[in-house]
Design a protein around this motif. Sequence first.
Motif, PDB file in Angstrom:
ATOM      1  N   ILE A  83      15.448  14.832  42.881  1.00 49.11           N
ATOM      2  CA  ILE A  83      15.343  14.106  41.353  1.00 49.11           C
ATOM      3  C   ILE A  83      16.319  14.790  40.554  1.00 49.11           C
ATOM      4  N   GLY A  84      15.884  16.382  40.487  1.00 43.68           N
ATOM      5  CA  GLY A  84      16.511  17.147  39.601  1.00 43.68           C
ATOM      6  C   GLY A  84      18.007  17.337  39.608  1.00 43.68           C
ATOM      7  N   LEU A  85      18.569  17.142  41.084  1.00 43.46           N
ATOM      8  CA  LEU A  85      19.919  17.427  41.242  1.00 43.46           C
ATOM      9  C   LEU A  85      20.941  16.305  40.746  1.00 43.46           C
ATOM     10  N   GLY A  86      20.100  15.186  40.118  1.00 43.53           N
ATOM     11  CA  GLY A  86      20.712  13.985  39.802  1.00 43.53           C
ATOM     12  C   GLY A  86      21.298  14.402  38.422  1.00 43.53           C
ATOM     13  N   TYR A  87      20.477  15.301  37.849  1.00 42.27           N
ATOM     14  CA  TYR A  87      20.870  15.620  36.375  1.00 42.27           C
ATOM     15  C   TYR A  87      21.604  16.989  36.382  1.00 42.27           C
ATOM     16  N   GLY A  88      22.777  16.852  36.533  1.00 41.53           N
ATOM     17  CA  GLY A  88      23.743  17.931  36.286  1.00 41.53           C
ATOM     18  C   GLY A  88      24.496  18.191  37.609  1.00 41.53           C
ATOM     19  N   GLU A  89      25.293  19.498  37.360  1.00 42.50           N
ATOM     20  CA  GLU A  89      25.992  19.848  38.318  1.00 42.50           C
ATOM     21  C   GLU A  89      25.598  20.538  39.471  1.00 42.50           C
ATOM     22  N   LEU A  90      25.781  20.325  40.698  1.00 44.19           N
ATOM     23  CA  LEU A  90      25.268  21.009  41.849  1.00 44.19           C
ATOM     24  C   LEU A  90      25.526  22.479  41.617  1.00 44.19           C
ATOM     25  N   SER A  91      26.649  22.972  41.311  1.00 42.11           N
ATOM     26  CA  SER A  91      26.963  24.534  41.250  1.00 42.11           C
ATOM     27  C   SER A  91      26.292  25.136  40.176  1.00 42.11           C
ATOM     28  N   VAL A  92      25.547  24.177  39.270  1.00 44.93           N
ATOM     29  CA  VAL A  92      24.711  25.082  38.238  1.00 44.93           C
ATOM     30  C   VAL A  92      23.361  25.063  38.625  1.00 44.93           C
ATOM     31  N   GLN A 122      22.027  24.231  42.137  1.00 44.34           N
ATOM     32  CA  GLN A 122      21.497  24.866  43.338  1.00 44.34           C
ATOM     33  C   GLN A 122      21.209  26.231  42.988  1.00 44.34           C
TER      34      GLN A 122
END
Lengths: 130, 125
Positions: free
Chosen positions: A72-81, A83
């Motif tokens: 769910i969290g990865l849906g809010y914002g950039e993966l590179s920030v 992960q």
Amino acid sequence: MLESLKKNGKGIILLLISAFSLALGQLLWKKPLENVDIPVVIAQGFSGIWLLFLKVLPGFIVYAIGAVVMTIGLGYGELSVLQPINSMSYVFALILSAIFVPTETISWITIVGVFVVIAGVIVIGGSSKK
Amino acid sequence: MTMNPLSTKEIIIIVVILLSSTCISSLASYFLKKASPADGGSKLKLLISPFFYLGGVMYVVAAAANIYLLQKLPYAIVLPLGSLTYIWTMFFSNRLLGEKITGRKILGMCIIIVGVILVAVGKGK
């Protein structure tokens, strides 16, 4: 930095929760396994394996919850920030082991490392501009 | 725990496993991001996304590879090498998602890696 927190904020918080679950899950399934003699368990047959499964189950449930929260969290914002925030699981693992396994000594180098990881997460967490 | 010196063949196998397991772990988070439901609607829709399970299985594969590596190399080396995952993620998020690689992201990543090395060195003592 504020701009990034607004954009990735929810994601950052959810990723922190998932990093905590990762650390807690690991503690929950590794501890019960420490004094387990696998050949003995296998010799006990089904009941032994079932008991072992029940012992590690809480850890895996916490892991699974962590995976859902992370997704769910990865849906809010950039993966590179988001992960790299997983690295906070080392920090949470250290705090948890200090609380629940107080006999384990913690080296000062590890404590310095923990603060350096936190610093890195702050730098990356405030890094997005778009 | 004593570890036997490694042969050239073993070193090559270890490097290949290390590169592929960190790559798999990074792609796993990419698939989890793909599984993440868009705004609106139930978040639990992710449970019916095949990408969620693909990402999950890839994490398990990466974890299994990590257990193998821990039998060959000391913890204080395996843990920091796992940080390669962050470098892969920077690469994939740029290639597959078009995210910008900024100096600040690279700086943050480097600081995290230094921190993980310190954590590992401290624990290896």
